[in-house]
Design an enzyme around this catalytic site. Structure first.
Site, mmCIF file in Angstrom:
data_model
loop_
_atom_site.group_PDB
_atom_site.id
_atom_site.type_symbol
_atom_site.label_atom_id
_atom_site.label_comp_id
_atom_site.label_asym_id
_atom_site.label_seq_id
_atom_site.Cartn_x
_atom_site.Cartn_y
_atom_site.Cartn_z
ATOM 1 C CG HIS A 102 4.051 5.641 1.060
ATOM 2 N ND1 HIS A 102 2.582 5.857 2.278
ATOM 3 C CD2 HIS A 102 3.448 6.457 -0.154
ATOM 4 C CE1 HIS A 102 1.835 6.108 1.424
ATOM 5 N NE2 HIS A 102 1.970 6.359 1.141
ATOM 6 C CD GLU A 146 -0.393 4.192 3.282
ATOM 7 O OE1 GLU A 146 0.252 3.851 3.326
ATOM 8 O OE2 GLU A 146 -1.204 5.346 3.471
ATOM 9 C CD GLU A 202 1.927 9.300 -2.475
ATOM 10 O OE1 GLU A 202 0.903 8.875 -3.085
ATOM 11 O OE2 GLU A 202 2.610 8.792 -1.951
ATOM 12 C CB SER A 205 -7.936 10.228 -3.989
ATOM 13 O OG SER A 205 -8.173 9.609 -2.860
HETATM 14 P P1 PGA Z 1 -4.208 6.078 -2.861
HETATM 15 O O1 PGA Z 1 -2.393 5.884 -2.244
HETATM 16 O O2 PGA Z 1 -3.705 5.771 -4.162
HETATM 17 O O3 PGA Z 1 -5.181 4.695 -2.332
HETATM 18 O O4 PGA Z 1 -4.835 7.264 -1.863
HETATM 19 C C1 PGA Z 1 -1.727 6.582 -2.645
HETATM 20 C C2 PGA Z 1 -0.560 5.979 -2.024
HETATM 21 O O5 PGA Z 1 -0.294 6.163 -1.148
HETATM 22 O O6 PGA Z 1 0.417 6.205 -2.335
#
Ligand code: PGA
Length: 244
Positions: free
Chosen positions: A89, A91, A161, A204
């Site tokens: 991911h 993050e 993503e 999102s």
């Molecule tokens: P979000 O996050 O739906 O809050 O944009 C998606 C993700 O990080 O997998």
């Protein structure tokens, strides 16, 4: 006909134990939902086992066991009967400095333990601005899937993503997503010889835009972050995408 799309809720580091028990009361189904996967904070996973949907984990460490304080191994997760793992991911890449090489080790080790791996890739706003999206996605795919035996590819789902779309309420156009998914499928075919890899979209996704996003012809499902921590909202998304 029932859709085969997979809907994955990535709850990230959200909700208290009390909020989780409220969530569990609201997040109910009459029938088993094999296409719904919920990935809570790892400490809450036991509360989600034995529910009529699947459970996944947001991250794992690639080693089996040992002195790695704070980490959770794939073998430990597998021993709970969990079938899905999110790997790479953005993050994790940004805040915890995970490299494509680290992610590659996690992919290989998770596949070895029989998981379905949701491998996240995506370009940042800066990379998009510099028109580097295709190059970045190709690099992430080639590095993260290096030395993965092709017979495992049916157990891999790529989650496209775009980093700029995560938590921003901004999404690419339907055509942009469709073309990017096609591009990802093309790279996997060209470099790994695997046809028609599953590709999900994340960033999102919410109950307002899901009807529209669900029209994308080549998308295999959605990875939902913020909207998955509100049970009613997540149920609406599932209603549109999975249920008849
Ligand atoms: P979000 O996050 O739906 O809050 O944009 C998606 C993700 O990080 O997998």
């Amino acid at each position: 006909m029932k859709s085969e799309k997979l809907i994955v809720g990535n709850m990230k580091m959200n909700l208290s134990a009390t909020e989780i028990s409220e969530y569990l009361k609201k997040f109910q189904f009459d029938d088993p939902q094999d296409q719904v996967v919920i990935c809570p904070s790892a400490v809450y996973i036991p509360y989600f086992l034995k529910q009529p949907y699947k459970v996944g984990i947001q991250n794992v460490f690639f080693r089996d066991k040992g002195a790695y304080t704070g980490e959770i191994s794939v073998s430990q997760v597998a021993s709970l009967g969990i079938e899905y793992v999110i790997v790479g991911h953005s993050e994790r890449r940004i805040y915890f400095k995970e490299s494509d090489q680290d992610i590659n080790k996690k992919v290989i080790s998770a596949l070895k333990y029989g998981f379905t791996v949701i491998l996240c890739i995506g370009e940042t706003a800066e990379e998009k601005g510099l028109l580097k999206t295709a190059r970045v996605l190709k690099r992430q795919l080639l590095n993260c899937l290096r030395n993965v035996d092709t017979h495992y590819f049916s157990k891999i789902i790529i989650a496209y993503e775009p980093v700029w779309a995560i938590g921003s309420d901004v999404t690419p156009t339907l055509m942009e997503i469709e073309e990017t998914i096609q591009y990802i499928k093309g790279i996997v075919l060209q470099y790994f010889g695997h046809e028609d890899i599953r590709v999900m979209y994340g960033g999102s996704v919410n109950s307002k835009n899901i009807e529209e996003l669900n029209q994308i012809s080549n998308v295999s499902g959605f990875l939902v972050g913020g909207a998955s921590i509100r049970a009613e909202e997540f149920l609406k998304i599932i209603e549109v995408t999975v249920k008849k």
